[in-house]
Design an enzyme around this catalytic site. Structure first.
Site, PDB file in Angstrom:
ATOM      1  N   LYS A  45       8.936  -3.246   2.995  1.00 35.70           N
ATOM      2  CA  LYS A  45       9.450  -4.166   3.983  1.00 35.70           C
ATOM      3  C   LYS A  45       8.313  -4.821   4.765  1.00 35.70           C
ATOM      4  O   LYS A  45       8.543  -5.691   5.583  1.00 35.70           O
ATOM      5  CB  LYS A  45      10.357  -3.418   4.976  1.00 35.70           C
ATOM      6  CG  LYS A  45      11.460  -2.636   4.320  1.00 35.70           C
ATOM      7  CD  LYS A  45      12.135  -1.695   5.353  1.00 35.70           C
ATOM      8  CE  LYS A  45      13.105  -0.791   4.624  1.00 35.70           C
ATOM      9  NZ  LYS A  45      12.851   0.625   4.963  1.00 35.70           N
ATOM     10  N   GLY A  46       7.083  -4.385   4.474  1.00 38.63           N
ATOM     11  CA  GLY A  46       5.940  -4.855   5.249  1.00 38.63           C
ATOM     12  C   GLY A  46       5.703  -6.352   5.188  1.00 38.63           C
ATOM     13  O   GLY A  46       5.127  -6.942   6.092  1.00 38.63           O
ATOM     14  N   GLU A 102       2.081  -9.279   0.200  1.00 39.27           N
ATOM     15  CA  GLU A 102       1.973  -7.927   0.774  1.00 39.27           C
ATOM     16  C   GLU A 102       1.593  -8.004   2.250  1.00 39.27           C
ATOM     17  O   GLU A 102       0.936  -8.952   2.674  1.00 39.27           O
ATOM     18  CB  GLU A 102       0.854  -7.159   0.054  1.00 39.27           C
ATOM     19  CG  GLU A 102       1.296  -5.972  -0.781  1.00 39.27           C
ATOM     20  CD  GLU A 102       1.904  -4.824   0.007  1.00 39.27           C
ATOM     21  OE1 GLU A 102       2.260  -4.985   1.177  1.00 39.27           O
ATOM     22  OE2 GLU A 102       2.020  -3.722  -0.581  1.00 39.27           O
ATOM     23  N   ASP A 106      -4.400  -1.144   1.285  1.00 42.27           N
ATOM     24  CA  ASP A 106      -5.203  -0.051   1.835  1.00 42.27           C
ATOM     25  C   ASP A 106      -5.966   0.616   0.683  1.00 42.27           C
ATOM     26  O   ASP A 106      -7.018   0.133   0.286  1.00 42.27           O
ATOM     27  CB  ASP A 106      -4.248   0.901   2.560  1.00 42.27           C
ATOM     28  CG  ASP A 106      -4.946   2.031   3.288  1.00 42.27           C
ATOM     29  OD1 ASP A 106      -6.164   1.948   3.482  1.00 42.27           O
ATOM     30  OD2 ASP A 106      -4.268   3.008   3.686  1.00 42.27           O
ATOM     31  N   LYS A 134      -7.658  -3.684   4.114  1.00 41.86           N
ATOM     32  CA  LYS A 134      -8.410  -2.581   4.727  1.00 41.86           C
ATOM     33  C   LYS A 134      -9.329  -2.025   3.649  1.00 41.86           C
ATOM     34  O   LYS A 134      -9.023  -1.016   3.009  1.00 41.86           O
ATOM     35  CB  LYS A 134      -7.405  -1.513   5.185  1.00 41.86           C
ATOM     36  CG  LYS A 134      -7.857  -0.659   6.343  1.00 41.86           C
ATOM     37  CD  LYS A 134      -7.018   0.588   6.473  1.00 41.86           C
ATOM     38  CE  LYS A 134      -5.718   0.425   7.205  1.00 41.86           C
ATOM     39  NZ  LYS A 134      -4.977   1.726   7.332  1.00 41.86           N
ATOM     40  N   PHE A 155      -5.081   2.881  11.555  1.00 42.98           N
ATOM     41  CA  PHE A 155      -3.682   2.721  11.188  1.00 42.98           C
ATOM     42  C   PHE A 155      -3.068   1.692  12.131  1.00 42.98           C
ATOM     43  O   PHE A 155      -3.035   1.879  13.337  1.00 42.98           O
ATOM     44  CB  PHE A 155      -2.915   4.045  11.254  1.00 42.98           C
ATOM     45  CG  PHE A 155      -1.611   3.945  10.538  1.00 42.98           C
ATOM     46  CD1 PHE A 155      -1.538   4.153   9.170  1.00 42.98           C
ATOM     47  CD2 PHE A 155      -0.461   3.568  11.223  1.00 42.98           C
ATOM     48  CE1 PHE A 155      -0.334   4.009   8.496  1.00 42.98           C
ATOM     49  CE2 PHE A 155       0.742   3.423  10.550  1.00 42.98           C
ATOM     50  CZ  PHE A 155       0.802   3.642   9.188  1.00 42.98           C
ATOM     51  N   VAL A 156      -2.600   0.592  11.560  1.00 47.06           N
ATOM     52  CA  VAL A 156      -2.076  -0.507  12.374  1.00 47.06           C
ATOM     53  C   VAL A 156      -0.580  -0.695  12.144  1.00 47.06           C
ATOM     54  O   VAL A 156      -0.053  -0.368  11.076  1.00 47.06           O
ATOM     55  CB  VAL A 156      -2.819  -1.827  12.075  1.00 47.06           C
ATOM     56  CG1 VAL A 156      -4.274  -1.742  12.507  1.00 47.06           C
ATOM     57  CG2 VAL A 156      -2.726  -2.207  10.604  1.00 47.06           C
ATOM     58  N   ASP A 162       4.894  -0.778   9.672  1.00 49.36           N
ATOM     59  CA  ASP A 162       5.573   0.304  10.393  1.00 49.36           C
ATOM     60  C   ASP A 162       4.745   1.573  10.454  1.00 49.36           C
ATOM     61  O   ASP A 162       3.792   1.776   9.694  1.00 49.36           O
ATOM     62  CB  ASP A 162       6.882   0.647   9.683  1.00 49.36           C
ATOM     63  CG  ASP A 162       6.642   1.417   8.379  1.00 49.36           C
ATOM     64  OD1 ASP A 162       5.898   0.910   7.523  1.00 49.36           O
ATOM     65  OD2 ASP A 162       7.159   2.544   8.230  1.00 49.36           O
ATOM     66  N   ARG A 168       7.884  -2.369  13.504  1.00 50.71           N
ATOM     67  CA  ARG A 168       7.765  -3.573  12.682  1.00 50.71           C
ATOM     68  C   ARG A 168       7.964  -4.845  13.502  1.00 50.71           C
ATOM     69  O   ARG A 168       7.495  -5.919  13.139  1.00 50.71           O
ATOM     70  CB  ARG A 168       8.807  -3.567  11.556  1.00 50.71           C
ATOM     71  CG  ARG A 168       8.617  -2.473  10.515  1.00 50.71           C
ATOM     72  CD  ARG A 168       9.529  -2.735   9.312  1.00 50.71           C
ATOM     73  NE  ARG A 168       9.709  -1.559   8.482  1.00 50.71           N
ATOM     74  CZ  ARG A 168       8.872  -1.187   7.503  1.00 50.71           C
ATOM     75  NH1 ARG A 168       7.807  -1.895   7.236  1.00 50.71           N
ATOM     76  NH2 ARG A 168       9.115  -0.103   6.790  1.00 50.71           N
TER      77      ARG A 168
HETATM   78  P1  IMP Z   1      -2.010   1.528  -0.402  1.00 51.00           P
HETATM   79  O1  IMP Z   1      -1.194   1.922  -1.584  1.00 51.00           O
HETATM   80  O2  IMP Z   1      -2.856   2.660   0.122  1.00 51.00           O
HETATM   81  O3  IMP Z   1      -2.813   0.260  -0.611  1.00 51.00           O
HETATM   82  O4  IMP Z   1      -1.032   1.289   0.797  1.00 51.00           O
HETATM   83  C1  IMP Z   1      -0.210   0.225   0.832  1.00 51.00           C
HETATM   84  C2  IMP Z   1       0.997   0.535   1.661  1.00 51.00           C
HETATM   85  O5  IMP Z   1       0.765   1.588   2.601  1.00 51.00           O
HETATM   86  C3  IMP Z   1       1.311  -0.669   2.458  1.00 51.00           C
HETATM   87  O6  IMP Z   1       2.208  -1.496   1.753  1.00 51.00           O
HETATM   88  C4  IMP Z   1       1.872  -0.077   3.712  1.00 51.00           C
HETATM   89  O7  IMP Z   1       3.249   0.151   3.515  1.00 51.00           O
HETATM   90  C5  IMP Z   1       1.192   1.242   3.879  1.00 51.00           C
HETATM   91  N1  IMP Z   1       0.027   1.186   4.801  1.00 51.00           N
HETATM   92  C6  IMP Z   1      -1.268   1.348   4.505  1.00 51.00           C
HETATM   93  N2  IMP Z   1      -2.046   1.240   5.583  1.00 51.00           N
HETATM   94  C7  IMP Z   1      -1.196   0.993   6.610  1.00 51.00           C
HETATM   95  C8  IMP Z   1      -1.410   0.751   8.015  1.00 51.00           C
HETATM   96  O8  IMP Z   1      -2.507   0.737   8.562  1.00 51.00           O
HETATM   97  N3  IMP Z   1      -0.268   0.538   8.738  1.00 51.00           N
HETATM   98  C9  IMP Z   1       0.977   0.516   8.194  1.00 51.00           C
HETATM   99  N4  IMP Z   1       1.201   0.716   6.900  1.00 51.00           N
HETATM  100  C10 IMP Z   1       0.110   0.954   6.110  1.00 51.00           C
HETATM  101 MG    MG Z   2       5.209   1.763   5.755  1.00 51.07          MG
END
Ligand code: IMP
Ligand code: MG
Length: 192
Positions: A45-46, A102, A106, A134, A155-156, A162, A168
């Site tokens: 939902k981001g 997206e 991260d 990030k 963490f944002v 969220d 959100r």
């Molecule tokens: P990744 O798989 O580690 O790249 O993470 C991606 C998903 O993790 C994103 O779509 C977010 O839902 C969540 N996420 C990663 N870092 C953050 C953050 O700092 N705040 C909120 N959600 C995050």
């Molecule tokens: Mg999330």
């Protein structure tokens, strides 16, 4: 700006800065697709607030669809590596030009999985547009074609992002207090 939520330690990106950047991104992305009708694939939902604002700044014909995946163990907010689709696309994407939208990249595991999964359905092209990047925690290298902001390793929340499904609706991107995320100890270790 209205009162800052007390769980936020710092506003990283203001509503005004977001709005300005999203206008520029909308123009840039629209320009890249002036010869085809792209299918925008929002990662729920981001993506929700970002995508809604981005498309209002894209003055071209486009279509929209959404995909939802679960990638984190909710309680820990840590990358498990396990990603699964909980809501798939409605559209057939073979031969289409896809633009994935997206909120944040991260570790790259989530978007890496989505890219591999969608690629197998043989679209004509796939590009990736993320509001936030990030890079400090990247594990899976992912090609980001359009990026709003690069942010440090915090963490944002807000503007669609969220923590445990909350925050959100904040109009800014803010750093959540360590005592809320419970990540204080991990962070100490990571940044020692
Ligand atoms: P990744 O798989 O580690 O790249 O993470 C991606 C998903 O993790 C994103 O779509 C977010 O839902 C969540 N996420 C990663 N870092 C953050 C953050 O700092 N705040 C909120 N959600 C995050
Ligand atoms: Mg999330």
């Amino acid at each position: 700006m209205k009162d800052i939520n007390p769980d936020i330690v710092k506003v990283l990106i203001t509503p005004e800065a977001i709005a300005q950047r999203v206008i520029d991104m909308g123009n840039e992305v629209a320009h890249a697709y002036h010869e085809s009708v792209p299918l925008l694939v929002g990662v729920l939902k981001g993506c929700s607030l970002f995508m809604a604002d981005l498309i209002r700044n894209m003055n071209i014909a486009l279509e929209m669809d959404y995909i939802a995946v679960l990638s984190y163990t909710e309680a820990q907010q840590q990358a498990s590596g396990a990603v699964r689709i909980v809501k798939d696309l409605d559209s057939v994407i073979e031969g289409r030009d896809l633009l994935i939208i997206e909120g944040i990249v991260d570790t790259g595991m989530t978007i890496g999985y989505i890219l591999r999964n969608l690629m197998a359905r043989q679209p004509r092209s796939i590009r990736l547009c993320t509001l936030l990047d990030k890079p400090a925690r990247r594990i899976v290298p992912v090609p980001i074609d359009f990026k709003g902001f690069e942010i440090p390793d915090h963490f944002v929340v807000g503007y669609g992002l969220d923590f445990l499904q909350r925050y959100r609706n904040l109009p800014y991107i803010g750093i959540l207090k360590d005592e809320i995320t419970g990540l204080a100890r991990n962070k100490k270790n990571n940044h020692a």
